[in-house]
Write a protein that holds these residues in place. Sequence first.
Motif, short mmCIF file in Angstrom:
data_model
loop_
_atom_site.label_atom_id
_atom_site.label_comp_id
_atom_site.label_asym_id
_atom_site.label_seq_id
_atom_site.Cartn_x
_atom_site.Cartn_y
_atom_site.Cartn_z
N PHE A 112 34.62 -19.69 69.75
CA PHE A 112 35.72 -19.20 68.91
C PHE A 112 35.45 -19.69 67.49
CE2 PHE A 112 39.77 -20.35 66.80
CZ PHE A 112 40.41 -19.12 66.79
N VAL A 113 35.62 -18.80 66.53
CA VAL A 113 35.48 -19.23 65.13
C VAL A 113 36.65 -18.64 64.35
CG1 VAL A 113 33.93 -17.31 64.47
CG2 VAL A 113 33.91 -19.44 63.15
N MET A 114 37.19 -19.43 63.44
CA MET A 114 38.28 -18.92 62.59
C MET A 114 37.93 -19.24 61.14
SD MET A 114 42.32 -19.17 63.19
CE MET A 114 42.90 -20.72 62.52
N ALA A 115 37.85 -18.17 60.35
CA ALA A 115 37.66 -18.35 58.91
C ALA A 115 39.02 -18.25 58.23
CB ALA A 115 36.73 -17.27 58.37
N ASN A 116 39.05 -18.58 56.95
CA ASN A 116 40.25 -18.38 56.14
C ASN A 116 39.80 -17.78 54.82
OD1 ASN A 116 43.05 -18.58 55.64
ND2 ASN A 116 42.70 -20.40 54.38
N TRP A 117 40.37 -16.65 54.47
CA TRP A 117 39.99 -15.98 53.21
C TRP A 117 41.20 -15.97 52.29
CZ3 TRP A 117 35.16 -16.19 53.83
CH2 TRP A 117 34.52 -15.83 55.00
N ASP A 118 41.24 -16.95 51.41
CA ASP A 118 42.41 -17.16 50.56
C ASP A 118 41.94 -17.49 49.14
OD1 ASP A 118 44.94 -17.66 49.62
OD2 ASP A 118 45.23 -19.52 50.74
N PRO A 119 41.35 -16.49 48.44
CA PRO A 119 40.70 -16.76 47.16
C PRO A 119 41.62 -17.35 46.10
CG PRO A 119 40.85 -14.38 47.58
CD PRO A 119 41.25 -15.07 48.83
N ASP A 120 42.94 -17.19 46.27
CA ASP A 120 43.86 -17.71 45.25
C ASP A 120 44.39 -19.10 45.58
OD1 ASP A 120 43.61 -15.31 43.86
OD2 ASP A 120 45.19 -14.36 45.06
N SER A 121 43.89 -19.72 46.65
CA SER A 121 44.38 -21.05 47.01
C SER A 121 44.20 -22.03 45.85
CB SER A 121 43.63 -21.58 48.24
OG SER A 121 44.03 -22.91 48.50
N ILE B 93 30.01 -15.71 59.46
CA ILE B 93 31.06 -16.01 58.45
C ILE B 93 30.47 -15.90 57.05
CG2 ILE B 93 32.66 -17.77 57.58
CD1 ILE B 93 33.51 -16.59 60.29
N ALA B 94 29.22 -16.33 56.89
CA ALA B 94 28.55 -16.21 55.58
C ALA B 94 28.42 -14.73 55.21
CB ALA B 94 27.18 -16.87 55.62
N ALA B 95 28.07 -13.89 56.18
CA ALA B 95 27.92 -12.45 55.91
C ALA B 95 29.27 -11.83 55.54
CB ALA B 95 27.32 -11.76 57.12
N GLU B 96 30.32 -12.22 56.25
CA GLU B 96 31.66 -11.71 55.95
C GLU B 96 32.08 -12.16 54.54
OE1 GLU B 96 33.44 -9.55 57.50
OE2 GLU B 96 35.29 -9.74 56.33
N ALA B 97 31.74 -13.41 54.19
CA ALA B 97 32.07 -13.93 52.86
C ALA B 97 31.37 -13.08 51.78
CB ALA B 97 31.64 -15.39 52.75
N ILE C 280 34.97 -21.73 56.83
CA ILE C 280 35.23 -21.94 58.25
C ILE C 280 36.39 -22.92 58.41
CG2 ILE C 280 34.24 -22.86 60.40
CD1 ILE C 280 31.50 -21.91 59.31
N TRP C 281 37.37 -22.50 59.19
CA TRP C 281 38.55 -23.35 59.44
C TRP C 281 38.38 -24.00 60.81
CZ3 TRP C 281 44.19 -20.97 59.27
CH2 TRP C 281 45.12 -22.01 59.34
N ARG C 282 37.94 -23.26 61.78
CA ARG C 282 37.76 -23.79 63.15
C ARG C 282 36.48 -23.22 63.75
NH1 ARG C 282 43.18 -25.24 64.03
NH2 ARG C 282 43.37 -26.84 62.46
N LEU C 283 35.83 -24.02 64.58
CA LEU C 283 34.64 -23.54 65.31
C LEU C 283 34.55 -24.31 66.62
CD1 LEU C 283 31.98 -21.98 65.57
CD2 LEU C 283 30.89 -23.70 64.14
#
Length: 147
Positions: A59-68, A99-103, A77-80
């Motif tokens: 299981f992997v969870m990313a977080n995409w929050d560019p305005d944080s 995740i790098a490719a999605e980024a 990566i948030w969880r792996l």
Amino acid sequence: MALALAELSSDNLPGVIRLPPAPGEKSTVAPVAWSIAEAYVTPTAWPRAILDDDEVVGFVMANWDPDSEIEAFRGGIWRLNVADEAQGRGIGRFAVEQIAAEARRRGYDKITVLWEPGADGPEQFYLKVGFRITGELFGETVGELAV
Ligand SMILES: CC(C)(COP(=O)(O)OP(=O)(O)OC[C@H]1O[C@@H](n2cnc3c(N)ncnc32)[C@H](O)[C@@H]1OP(=O)(O)O)[C@@H](O)C(=O)NCCC(=O)NCCS
């Protein structure tokens, strides 16, 4: 191996929930059920099952929050979690590459990850797959990977 990331579904959820650590188990990483609950209340979360053919191996969870406001939380990566019996076969590396490719698709030039310091933690894994340590946040080590 035929590795792939998949959105969570009623088919893969039981396998994902069974990944270690179990809820209540003493661990430095969160149980996957907890991560999925966080994803439910966090619109920027990007949780995925890692499949080998049809079998859930992680299981992997990313977080995409560019305005944080916190730079380390803008994208990465948030969880792996890789299943115990599947560790050491390149699945963690595959997840990081995905995740790098999605980024890259989202226009990021780097991803970050935070991990619990200590010899029994994932530090050597993250360094092996290319992260470099850039600091510390909330007692955790911050790593960064150019994508
Ligand atoms: C850390 C974790 C994700 C690694 O996944 P994995 O699928 O076993 O890792 P891989 O097989 O892709 O390993 C990639 C490389 O890192 C190395 N590596 C992995 N774990 C390592 C460790 N604990 N110590 C040293 N090297 C390690 C591998 O030898 C491999 O090197 P190679 O490419 O030269 O062969 C997995 O062990 C895990 O789920 N651990 C428990 C949860 C956890 O710590 N998650 C991270 C929270 S931030």
